[in-house]
Motif scaffolding. Structure first.
Motif, mmCIF file in Angstrom:
data_model
loop_
_atom_site.group_PDB
_atom_site.id
_atom_site.type_symbol
_atom_site.label_atom_id
_atom_site.label_comp_id
_atom_site.label_asym_id
_atom_site.label_seq_id
_atom_site.Cartn_x
_atom_site.Cartn_y
_atom_site.Cartn_z
ATOM 1 N N ALA A 19 0.836 -1.203 0.000
ATOM 2 C CA ALA A 19 0.000 0.000 0.000
ATOM 3 C C ALA A 19 0.869 1.250 0.000
ATOM 4 O O ALA A 19 0.581 2.227 -0.699
ATOM 5 C CB ALA A 19 -0.938 -0.003 1.204
ATOM 6 N N ARG A 20 1.946 1.235 0.772
ATOM 7 C CA ARG A 20 2.858 2.368 0.818
ATOM 8 C C ARG A 20 3.504 2.584 -0.548
ATOM 9 O O ARG A 20 3.603 3.715 -1.025
ATOM 10 C CB ARG A 20 3.924 2.138 1.890
ATOM 11 N N ASP A 21 3.942 1.495 -1.199
ATOM 12 C CA ASP A 21 4.552 1.610 -2.525
ATOM 13 C C ASP A 21 3.543 2.141 -3.548
ATOM 14 O O ASP A 21 3.885 2.976 -4.384
ATOM 15 C CB ASP A 21 5.088 0.258 -2.989
ATOM 16 N N LEU A 22 2.316 1.669 -3.471
ATOM 17 C CA LEU A 22 1.271 2.130 -4.383
ATOM 18 C C LEU A 22 0.981 3.610 -4.159
ATOM 19 O O LEU A 22 0.840 4.388 -5.105
ATOM 20 C CB LEU A 22 -0.001 1.301 -4.191
ATOM 21 N N SER A 23 0.945 4.015 -2.902
ATOM 22 C CA SER A 23 0.707 5.419 -2.577
ATOM 23 C C SER A 23 1.825 6.304 -3.124
ATOM 24 O O SER A 23 1.565 7.369 -3.692
ATOM 25 C CB SER A 23 0.593 5.583 -1.065
ATOM 26 N N ARG A 24 3.066 5.869 -2.985
ATOM 27 C CA ARG A 24 4.204 6.638 -3.521
ATOM 28 C C ARG A 24 4.134 6.729 -5.038
ATOM 29 O O ARG A 24 4.444 7.768 -5.624
ATOM 30 C CB ARG A 24 5.520 6.001 -3.102
ATOM 31 N N ALA A 25 3.736 5.643 -5.692
ATOM 32 C CA ALA A 25 3.629 5.651 -7.152
ATOM 33 C C ALA A 25 2.570 6.651 -7.611
ATOM 34 O O ALA A 25 2.795 7.399 -8.564
ATOM 35 C CB ALA A 25 3.288 4.243 -7.660
ATOM 36 N N PHE A 30 1.052 11.869 -9.938
ATOM 37 C CA PHE A 30 0.331 13.135 -9.813
ATOM 38 C C PHE A 30 1.285 14.321 -9.857
ATOM 39 O O PHE A 30 1.045 15.297 -10.566
ATOM 40 C CB PHE A 30 -0.476 13.153 -8.512
ATOM 41 N N ASP A 31 2.388 14.253 -9.116
ATOM 42 C CA ASP A 31 3.349 15.354 -9.096
ATOM 43 C C ASP A 31 3.927 15.615 -10.474
ATOM 44 O O ASP A 31 4.038 16.760 -10.904
ATOM 45 C CB ASP A 31 4.485 15.077 -8.104
#
Length: 151
Positions: A19-25, A30-31
């Motif tokens: 979940a953390r990796d997906l959130s970072r991706a 977006f950025d």
């Protein structure tokens, strides 16, 4: 609708990492998209990926800076704070009789800052740029032991 299984077993930690990796991706996507749409200048600032390791005497940092010359890298150390700025130049050679049809490569600026748990000794630290990878060896500042006198 997106559903992610939640469990309270020993496998819970694996899901947290994914979940953390997906959130970072999603954050990177977006950025990068917002940056391309709303940037009015030709140079976009990017945050390079880094690896950080620690030994008893120093920290070892590697950053990806593709297309950057060593003259265009600036490393600033202020106590525990380390800041890196770099720029990859984009040169266009115009030849008589040619027209540029597509230009996808542009100048890129890189910036990254982080704070370490221990102050860094600037004079004993080293930096090296090879094949687009900046390697820093940041020596920890050793404080001499002090002894209080009992009066």
């Amino acid at each position: 609708m997106f559903v992610m299984p939640i469990t309270r077993t020993a496998h819970r930690h694996a899901y947290n990492g994914q979940a953390r990796d997906l959130s970072r991706a999603f954050d990177r996507l977006f950025d990068d998209t917002v940056e391309r749409v709303f940037t009015t200048t030709k140079t976009a600032t990017r945050q390079p990926a880094l690896d950080l390791r620690e030994t008893d005497q120093s920290y070892s940092v590697q950053l990806d800076l593709p297309g950057v010359a060593k003259e265009d890298v600036k490393v600033t150390i202020d106590g525990k704070r380390v800041s890196i700025e770099a720029a990859a130049r984009s040169t266009v050679q115009t030849i008589e009789g040619e027209r540029l049809l597509v230009r996808e490569r542009s100048a890129t600026a890189y910036a990254r800052s982080f704070t370490l748990p221990v102050e860094v000794d600037e004079s004993a630290s080293q930096a090296r740029l090879e094949n687009g990878v900046l390697s820093l060896t940041l020596t920890k500042k050793v404080r001499p032991a002090t002894q209080l006198t009992i009066g």
